[in-house]
Design a protein around this motif. Structure first.
Motif, PDB file in Angstrom:
ATOM      1  N   GLN A   1      16.849  -5.023  45.604  1.00 45.70           N
ATOM      2  CA  GLN A   1      16.349  -4.304  44.425  1.00 45.70           C
ATOM      3  C   GLN A   1      15.668  -2.986  44.791  1.00 45.70           C
ATOM      4  O   GLN A   1      15.784  -1.996  44.068  1.00 45.70           O
ATOM      5  N   GLN A   2      14.945  -2.983  45.901  1.00 46.00           N
ATOM      6  CA  GLN A   2      14.162  -1.805  46.283  1.00 46.00           C
ATOM      7  C   GLN A   2      14.943  -0.835  47.168  1.00 46.00           C
ATOM      8  O   GLN A   2      14.372   0.140  47.667  1.00 46.00           O
ATOM      9  N   GLY A   3      16.229  -1.098  47.368  1.00 45.84           N
ATOM     10  CA  GLY A   3      17.041  -0.206  48.180  1.00 45.84           C
ATOM     11  C   GLY A   3      16.723  -0.272  49.655  1.00 45.84           C
ATOM     12  O   GLY A   3      16.992   0.671  50.406  1.00 45.84           O
TER      13      GLY A   3
ATOM     14  N   MET B   1      19.327  -7.259  39.604  1.00 47.53           N
ATOM     15  CA  MET B   1      19.688  -5.957  40.159  1.00 47.53           C
ATOM     16  C   MET B   1      19.697  -4.873  39.085  1.00 47.53           C
ATOM     17  O   MET B   1      19.468  -3.691  39.363  1.00 47.53           O
ATOM     18  N   ASP B   2      19.982  -5.261  37.840  1.00 46.33           N
ATOM     19  CA  ASP B   2      20.063  -4.292  36.741  1.00 46.33           C
ATOM     20  C   ASP B   2      18.847  -4.328  35.820  1.00 46.33           C
ATOM     21  O   ASP B   2      18.888  -3.797  34.709  1.00 46.33           O
TER      22      ASP B   2
ATOM     23  N   SER C   1      13.997  -3.201  39.394  1.00 48.25           N
ATOM     24  CA  SER C   1      14.990  -2.700  40.335  1.00 48.25           C
ATOM     25  C   SER C   1      15.051  -1.178  40.380  1.00 48.25           C
ATOM     26  O   SER C   1      14.998  -0.506  39.343  1.00 48.25           O
ATOM     27  N   ARG C   2      15.215  -0.650  41.580  1.00 44.91           N
ATOM     28  CA  ARG C   2      15.441   0.780  41.786  1.00 44.91           C
ATOM     29  C   ARG C   2      16.924   1.101  41.943  1.00 44.91           C
ATOM     30  O   ARG C   2      17.273   2.262  42.204  1.00 44.91           O
ATOM     31  N   VAL C   3      17.766   0.096  41.837  1.00 43.78           N
ATOM     32  CA  VAL C   3      19.195   0.294  42.087  1.00 43.78           C
ATOM     33  C   VAL C   3      20.023  -0.119  40.873  1.00 43.78           C
ATOM     34  O   VAL C   3      21.153  -0.590  41.005  1.00 43.78           O
TER      35      VAL C   3
ATOM     36  N   ASP D   1      27.597   2.480  45.226  1.00 54.65           N
ATOM     37  CA  ASP D   1      27.439   3.938  45.282  1.00 54.65           C
ATOM     38  C   ASP D   1      27.526   4.448  46.715  1.00 54.65           C
ATOM     39  O   ASP D   1      28.174   5.471  46.984  1.00 54.65           O
TER      40      ASP D   1
ATOM     41  N   LYS E   1      23.860   0.381  40.542  1.00 54.51           N
ATOM     42  CA  LYS E   1      24.382   0.782  41.854  1.00 54.51           C
ATOM     43  C   LYS E   1      24.933  -0.392  42.656  1.00 54.51           C
ATOM     44  O   LYS E   1      25.710  -0.195  43.589  1.00 54.51           O
ATOM     45  N   ILE E   2      24.492  -1.591  42.320  1.00 54.34           N
ATOM     46  CA  ILE E   2      24.971  -2.789  43.020  1.00 54.34           C
ATOM     47  C   ILE E   2      26.248  -3.281  42.348  1.00 54.34           C
ATOM     48  O   ILE E   2      26.382  -3.269  41.137  1.00 54.34           O
TER      49      ILE E   2
ATOM     50  N   ARG F   1      25.990  -2.140  47.813  1.00 53.99           N
ATOM     51  CA  ARG F   1      25.681  -0.863  47.174  1.00 53.99           C
ATOM     52  C   ARG F   1      26.974  -0.073  46.985  1.00 53.99           C
ATOM     53  O   ARG F   1      27.390   0.679  47.859  1.00 53.99           O
TER      54      ARG F   1
END
Length: 413
Positions: A251-253, A268-269, A274-276, A150, A279-280, A148
């Protein structure tokens, strides 16, 4: 020396064959089985499109179930499977057992039509055994380190380069709502991949030059002790997690980082899953030594279908055009596609993948490595979960491994 293992069907495995038997297919239908993953979904769809509708039946499943089904079916010399997905290590075992159709003549016959010289020799070697080609390469795969970015940026931390960096970051980010790292220790394939990384990044690998186990020596014990330490930052149930579960956690953080395949990067995108998104980021795995693989689709030696037609289906599905489109899901093994500068710009995980290729390591090149993996991962899990001490677990794994390889003729004394 060629080593092989002959499988025998008993009452239990006969029941399993019946349980796995596919629905009745058209007489000339081609049955393909494979590992459920984004690249295999893409390439098997291309195989279906290469022939008239209804000619190709595809079944995708977790890799352990696929290999179990393939082993049971083919050890009985059944023609229930025509084409199957194999990793580089499973290919060696299946070829050594005489279960696969050599593709040399067809490869030579169609190499100009399908530009088969575009596959580098290293890839051809990876899908060969005992001097014969047994598989059509579909992907060069490597494990990347997903993290992550971010969160690392907010904490003022660079991406991990060493295993110490990795552990410190996992401890920092581990919390009640998010695990510090994913860890995929579901037997056998996922646990084997994770173990392979630790034994190379921290230890000295698996074997000496004579195929004697060294993973129970000081460096190997340190490697599995490090894995045991890292498990405190993993999600609950990590001993039953494989690629799918770990992908979802990222994916779900629900996890901050960890080792995962190149083929899972695009997910991931994906805003629908994906919720991120965005961000990955990815780097080469800390310490190096993560798994490299060259996987493909082979033709069963026992298939009663038209094997030349099957080969052409595979070649169509892995054409330059097809692999250029499939580059989103896996690193294509064709040179012309790998050297495509536009792809490197389009898919932001490619630079990390190229770096990972430089420091990665394939599984040991023996036909019986999958059987070794079953032994070692069983004892590694006992060690990581605290059932037994690490040294005792690895000593027992080394003894069983040496006994196995001795029974298969690997040693002169």
């Amino acid at each position: 020396m060629r080593h092989s293992r002959n499988w025998t069907l008993g009452a239990t495995t006969a029941v399993l064959v019946a349980a796995f038997t596919a629905p009745t297919l058209a007489q000339d239908a081609i049955r393909i089985i494979g590992h459920r993953s984004p690249p295999n979904e893409y390439y098997t769809d291309a195989m279906q499109k290469a022939l008239p509708e209804g000619r190709v039946n595809v079944e995708l499943m977790p890799i352990d179930k696929e290999l179990e089904l393939a082993s049971i079916t083919m050890s009985s010399k059944s023609d229930a499977i025509d084409v199957l997905y194999l990793t580089d290590s499973s290919l060696r075992r299946f070829a050594a057992n005489g279960w696969l159709e050599p593709l040399d003549e067809l490869w030579e016959k169609y190499k100009d039509e399908y530009n088969l010289d575009d596959f580098p020799q290293s890839v051809i070697d990876a899908v060969s055994y005992d001097g014969h080609i047994y598989s059509m390469p579909v992907l060069t795969n490597t494990e990347l380190f997903f993290y992550r970015k971010d969160l690392f940026d907010e904490a003022g931390m660079p991406a991990p380069k060493t295993m110490d960096d990795y552990e410190n970051a996992a401890a920092h980010f581990d919390s009640g709502r998010m695990s510090g790292t994913i860890m995929s220790l579901k037997p056998v394939d996922a646990a084997l991949n994770e173990t392979h990384w630790y034994l190379n990044a921290v230890g000295d690998g698996w074997f000496d030059d004579e195929w004697r186990p060294i993973f129970n020596q000081e460096a190997g014990v340190a490697a599995i002790n490090r894995m045991k330490e890292m498990s405190q930052y993993a999600p609950r149930g990590f001993t039953s997690h494989a690629n799918d579960e770990s992908t979802i956690n990222l994916q779900q953080g629900l996890a901050a980082m960890g080792l995962q395949w190149f083929t899972r990067a695009a997910a991931m995108d994906d805003p629908e899953q994906s919720r991120v998104v965005g961000k990955i980021d990815w780097v080469a795995p800390p310490g190096g030594g993560a798994r490299l693989a060259n996987d493909g689709f082979a033709i069963s030696a026992f298939s009663s279908g038209d094997k030349e037609e099957m080969f052409r289906m595979l070649a169509e599905a892995t054409s330059v055009e097809s692999m250029t489109k499939g580059a989103e899901f896996s690193m294509p093994p064709r040179l012309s596609v790998l050297q495509n500068e536009e792809l490197a710009k389009k898919y932001r995980w490619y630079p990390a993948a190229l770096a990972a290729l430089e420091g990665g390591k394939a599984f040991p090149a023996i036909a019986d490595f999958n059987d070794v993996g079953e032994i070692v991962t069983r004892h590694v899990l006992r060690a990581v979960t605290g059932e037994v001490e690490v040294q005792a677990a690895l000593d027992q794994a080394a003894k069983e491994t040496e006994d196995l390889l001795a029974s298969r003729g690997y040693y002169n004394n």
